[in-house]
Enzyme design. Structure first.
Site, PDB file in Angstrom:
ATOM      1  N   ARG A  76      -3.517   6.999   1.053  1.00 17.05           N
ATOM      2  CA  ARG A  76      -3.967   8.200   1.767  1.00 17.05           C
ATOM      3  C   ARG A  76      -2.939   8.883   2.650  1.00 17.05           C
ATOM      4  O   ARG A  76      -3.119  10.038   3.041  1.00 17.05           O
ATOM      5  CB  ARG A  76      -5.182   7.836   2.630  1.00 17.05           C
ATOM      6  CG  ARG A  76      -6.427   7.651   1.812  1.00 17.05           C
ATOM      7  CD  ARG A  76      -7.656   7.667   2.691  1.00 17.05           C
ATOM      8  NE  ARG A  76      -8.827   7.766   1.864  1.00 17.05           N
ATOM      9  CZ  ARG A  76      -9.443   8.904   1.603  1.00 17.05           C
ATOM     10  NH1 ARG A  76      -9.032  10.019   2.157  1.00 17.05           N
ATOM     11  NH2 ARG A  76     -10.487   8.913   0.817  1.00 17.05           N
ATOM     12  N   ASP A  85      -7.225  -2.622  -7.028  1.00 14.52           N
ATOM     13  CA  ASP A  85      -7.756  -3.165  -5.777  1.00 14.52           C
ATOM     14  C   ASP A  85      -8.190  -4.611  -5.963  1.00 14.52           C
ATOM     15  O   ASP A  85      -8.629  -4.984  -7.055  1.00 14.52           O
ATOM     16  CB  ASP A  85      -8.947  -2.333  -5.276  1.00 14.52           C
ATOM     17  CG  ASP A  85      -9.201  -2.611  -3.801  1.00 14.52           C
ATOM     18  OD1 ASP A  85      -8.522  -1.999  -2.968  1.00 14.52           O
ATOM     19  OD2 ASP A  85     -10.039  -3.476  -3.500  1.00 14.52           O
ATOM     20  N   ARG A 119       0.826  -1.214   0.000  1.00 15.34           N
ATOM     21  CA  ARG A 119       0.000   0.000   0.000  1.00 15.34           C
ATOM     22  C   ARG A 119       0.860   1.265   0.000  1.00 15.34           C
ATOM     23  O   ARG A 119       0.523   2.248   0.667  1.00 15.34           O
ATOM     24  CB  ARG A 119      -0.941   0.013   1.220  1.00 15.34           C
ATOM     25  CG  ARG A 119      -1.914  -1.143   1.276  1.00 15.34           C
ATOM     26  CD  ARG A 119      -3.160  -0.837   0.478  1.00 15.34           C
ATOM     27  NE  ARG A 119      -4.228  -1.758   0.798  1.00 15.34           N
ATOM     28  CZ  ARG A 119      -5.425  -1.389   1.250  1.00 15.34           C
ATOM     29  NH1 ARG A 119      -5.702  -0.124   1.432  1.00 15.34           N
ATOM     30  NH2 ARG A 119      -6.349  -2.278   1.486  1.00 15.34           N
ATOM     31  N   TYR A 163     -15.266 -11.254   0.894  1.00 16.52           N
ATOM     32  CA  TYR A 163     -15.982  -9.997   0.610  1.00 16.52           C
ATOM     33  C   TYR A 163     -17.286 -10.283  -0.142  1.00 16.52           C
ATOM     34  O   TYR A 163     -18.321  -9.674   0.137  1.00 16.52           O
ATOM     35  CB  TYR A 163     -15.109  -9.046  -0.205  1.00 16.52           C
ATOM     36  CG  TYR A 163     -14.024  -8.379   0.609  1.00 16.52           C
ATOM     37  CD1 TYR A 163     -14.299  -7.256   1.394  1.00 16.52           C
ATOM     38  CD2 TYR A 163     -12.730  -8.878   0.623  1.00 16.52           C
ATOM     39  CE1 TYR A 163     -13.306  -6.649   2.148  1.00 16.52           C
ATOM     40  CE2 TYR A 163     -11.729  -8.276   1.382  1.00 16.52           C
ATOM     41  CZ  TYR A 163     -12.029  -7.173   2.140  1.00 16.52           C
ATOM     42  OH  TYR A 163     -11.046  -6.565   2.898  1.00 16.52           O
ATOM     43  N   ARG A 215      -7.403  12.354  -5.007  1.00 15.27           N
ATOM     44  CA  ARG A 215      -8.673  11.776  -4.564  1.00 15.27           C
ATOM     45  C   ARG A 215      -9.748  12.831  -4.280  1.00 15.27           C
ATOM     46  O   ARG A 215     -10.930  12.505  -4.216  1.00 15.27           O
ATOM     47  CB  ARG A 215      -8.430  10.883  -3.340  1.00 15.27           C
ATOM     48  CG  ARG A 215      -7.888   9.508  -3.710  1.00 15.27           C
ATOM     49  CD  ARG A 215      -9.001   8.564  -4.195  1.00 15.27           C
ATOM     50  NE  ARG A 215      -9.799   8.112  -3.067  1.00 15.27           N
ATOM     51  CZ  ARG A 215     -10.982   8.563  -2.752  1.00 15.27           C
ATOM     52  NH1 ARG A 215     -11.560   9.480  -3.468  1.00 15.27           N
ATOM     53  NH2 ARG A 215     -11.622   8.091  -1.713  1.00 15.27           N
TER      54      ARG A 215
HETATM   55  O1  1CP Z   1       0.339   0.798  -3.268  1.00 13.49           O
HETATM   56  C1  1CP Z   1      -0.518  -0.057  -3.136  1.00 13.49           C
HETATM   57  O2  1CP Z   1      -0.284  -1.167  -2.598  1.00 13.49           O
HETATM   58  C2  1CP Z   1      -1.882   0.308  -3.605  1.00 13.49           C
HETATM   59  C3  1CP Z   1      -2.653  -0.698  -4.324  1.00 13.49           C
HETATM   60  C4  1CP Z   1      -3.647  -1.458  -3.458  1.00 13.49           C
HETATM   61  C5  1CP Z   1      -3.585  -2.799  -3.083  1.00 13.49           C
HETATM   62  C6  1CP Z   1      -2.420  -3.762  -3.303  1.00 13.49           C
HETATM   63  C7  1CP Z   1      -4.888  -0.973  -2.978  1.00 13.49           C
HETATM   64  C8  1CP Z   1      -5.382   0.415  -3.113  1.00 13.49           C
HETATM   65  N1  1CP Z   1      -5.573  -2.005  -2.390  1.00 13.49           N
HETATM   66  C9  1CP Z   1      -4.803  -3.128  -2.431  1.00 13.49           C
HETATM   67  C10 1CP Z   1      -5.139  -4.474  -1.975  1.00 13.49           C
HETATM   68  C11 1CP Z   1      -6.322  -4.675  -1.090  1.00 13.49           C
HETATM   69  N2  1CP Z   1      -7.559  -4.086  -1.135  1.00 13.49           N
HETATM   70  C12 1CP Z   1      -6.349  -5.649  -0.066  1.00 13.49           C
HETATM   71  C13 1CP Z   1      -5.231  -6.620   0.229  1.00 13.49           C
HETATM   72  C14 1CP Z   1      -4.179  -5.983   1.057  1.00 13.49           C
HETATM   73  C15 1CP Z   1      -4.574  -5.634   2.481  1.00 13.49           C
HETATM   74  O3  1CP Z   1      -5.028  -6.552   3.196  1.00 13.49           O
HETATM   75  O4  1CP Z   1      -4.397  -4.473   2.833  1.00 13.49           O
HETATM   76  C16 1CP Z   1      -7.607  -5.606   0.541  1.00 13.49           C
HETATM   77  C17 1CP Z   1      -8.117  -6.467   1.685  1.00 13.49           C
HETATM   78  C18 1CP Z   1      -8.375  -4.609  -0.147  1.00 13.49           C
HETATM   79  C19 1CP Z   1      -9.793  -4.261   0.088  1.00 13.49           C
HETATM   80  C20 1CP Z   1     -10.020  -2.823   0.337  1.00 13.49           C
HETATM   81  N3  1CP Z   1      -9.721  -1.844  -0.557  1.00 13.49           N
HETATM   82  C21 1CP Z   1     -10.579  -2.213   1.480  1.00 13.49           C
HETATM   83  C22 1CP Z   1     -11.140  -2.949   2.685  1.00 13.49           C
HETATM   84  C23 1CP Z   1     -10.095  -3.361   3.666  1.00 13.49           C
HETATM   85  C24 1CP Z   1     -10.758  -4.102   4.832  1.00 13.49           C
HETATM   86  O5  1CP Z   1     -10.332  -3.830   5.966  1.00 13.49           O
HETATM   87  O6  1CP Z   1     -11.657  -4.925   4.624  1.00 13.49           O
HETATM   88  C25 1CP Z   1     -10.581  -0.826   1.262  1.00 13.49           C
HETATM   89  C26 1CP Z   1     -11.066   0.245   2.178  1.00 13.49           C
HETATM   90  C27 1CP Z   1     -10.021  -0.618  -0.037  1.00 13.49           C
HETATM   91  C28 1CP Z   1      -9.835   0.688  -0.743  1.00 13.49           C
HETATM   92  C29 1CP Z   1      -8.457   1.020  -1.146  1.00 13.49           C
HETATM   93  N4  1CP Z   1      -7.658   0.226  -1.955  1.00 13.49           N
HETATM   94  C30 1CP Z   1      -6.482   0.872  -2.223  1.00 13.49           C
HETATM   95  C31 1CP Z   1      -6.516   2.138  -1.541  1.00 13.49           C
HETATM   96  C32 1CP Z   1      -5.434   3.175  -1.575  1.00 13.49           C
HETATM   97  C33 1CP Z   1      -7.763   2.218  -0.884  1.00 13.49           C
HETATM   98  C34 1CP Z   1      -8.284   3.388  -0.104  1.00 13.49           C
HETATM   99  C35 1CP Z   1      -9.110   4.173  -1.044  1.00 13.49           C
HETATM  100  C36 1CP Z   1      -9.168   5.609  -0.704  1.00 13.49           C
HETATM  101  O7  1CP Z   1      -9.860   5.929   0.261  1.00 13.49           O
HETATM  102  O8  1CP Z   1      -8.570   6.433  -1.414  1.00 13.49           O
END
Ligand code: 1CP
Length: 349
Positions: free
Chosen positions: A32, A77, A28, A156, A41
């Protein structure tokens, strides 16, 4: 991929070849905690950002330049396939993801379409192409593609969003084993095509995120998850190194060592030395700083980085990373300091 990318430090480490220092990137790393990301964003919502290749590429490259890490990870994502399967996906402000039509029965699984990943998620491949062009010229920084693992994506799809105990998912797995298996097969077929398309577009390695699989017992993992992961990794068939990442899974590591992955990502709830011993030195290992440490100060960060490098013992095949994604409140300066510190401490003269 150019020859100079193939020679990148991190790809050598994935192959367990000796390197002059330990490569480092942060899960990640685009998100943010960066002012520049928040500014983008303010103008576009999260899904639009994922689906606009120029913008997704811009935030991917920005993270590499800001932190000077050894790899990029494409901005996307793990939940994007929800749309391909017709389950509906939206992100509510502050509340995380919402799956609009979650899977509730065996009939729902049977009715799932068999979408074409490569064309449906073509915007990810386009973003990868743009990013590779951008990064190749500069310092030959390889790009990592990724997808969610079948269990974590199914969680999910069944819970309808984030969950703590995965009650519906585990109940479904136990009560409907055949439908569960069909669901896993459908997700594996889709995910294999998706990852192969990312590799064809230029990804030098792929990471499978199984963030929530640690809620399972070893028996349930072996029965309901392991064969599907093996089939997914077998289908990728060495087209690129595969990183398998999970959390709270110390008790699953013996099973995880049998998946066929090249690199195993571990979180901080297990010491890296013990984890490596358990998965065997025929695997590379990635991890495993507690992301919370980046909310502290430089001397604490340094101490923790030293400890992890000590656990890895200079053995070829360690890729430094966090044990889970970077937290939104992380000061960018601390993330940058970590990268610098790993580089300095691990340099082998
Ligand atoms: O640099 C990077 O790694 C960004 C790319 C990336 C990746 C690899 C994002 C962007 N998401 C992910 C993977 C991801 N998404 C996972 C696996 C890794 C982990 O466990 O952290 C999971 C579970 C998600 C699902 C997800 N996406 C959630 C829910 C998490 C939960 O607790 O259930 C959420 C809130 C997101 C949104 C998201 N994805 C990525 C970002 C930067 C964001 C936030 C969006 C924003 O508000 O701008």
């Amino acid at each position: 991929m150019t020859a100079s990318v193939q020679e990148a430090t991190i790809l050598k480490a994935f192959r367990r070849e000796p390197t002059e220092r330990t490569p480092v990137w942060l899960m990640r790393q685009a998100g943010r905690y960066q002012k520049e990301y928040r500014e983008i964003r303010e103008k576009v919502d999260f899904l639009t950002l994922c689906k606009t290749p120029e913008l997704a590429s811009e935030v991917t490259v920005m993270a590499v330049r800001q932190l000077d890490v050894d790899a990029a990870i494409i901005f996307a994502d793990i939940l994007l396939p929800m749309e391909s399967f017709g389950l509906g996906l939206r992100f509510e402000k502050g509340d995380g993801p919402v799956i609009e039509r979650p899977i509730a029965s065996a009939a729902d699984v049977e009715r799932l379409p068999a979408p074409d990943a490569a064309s449906d998620l073509d915007y990810v491949s386009q973003a990868i192409k743009i990013t590779c062009r951008e990064l190749d010229g500069e310092k030959s920084v390889p790009l990592i593609g990724f997808a969610g693992a079948p269990f974590t994506v199914a969680s999910y799809a069944i819970e309808g969003g984030s969950s703590r105990s995965f009650e519906k998912t585990r109940t479904f797995m136990h009560a409907e084993p055949e439908a569960w298996s069909l669901l896993m097969n459908k997700l594996v077929a889709f995910t294999a095509d998706y990852l192969l398309a990312q590799i064809a577009a230029g990804a030098a390695a792929v990471q499978i995120f199984d963030s929530w699989v640690g809620c399972l017992s070893p028996l349930d993992f072996e029965l309901h998850v392991q064969p599907h992961l093996q089939s997914l990794i077998r289908t990728i068939g060495g087209a690129a190194p595969v990183i398998y990442f999970s959390t709270t899974s110390a008790g699953l590591l013996p099973c995880i060592s049998r998946l066929g992955a090249d690199v195993i990502g571990v979180d901080w709830r297990v010491s890296l030395g013990d984890a490596w011993q358990t998965i065997g030195f025929d695997h590379a290992i990635q991890g495993n700083l507690d992301p919370m440490v980046l909310l502290s100060d430089r001397s604490t960060i340094r101490r923790h980085a030293e400890d992890i490098l000590r656990q890895a013992d200079g053995r070829p095949g360690h890729v430094f990373n966090l044990g889970h994604g970077i937290l939104p409140g992380t000061p960018v300066d601390n993330a940058r300091y970590l990268v610098e510190t790993v580089r300095e401490l691990s340099f082998r003269r």
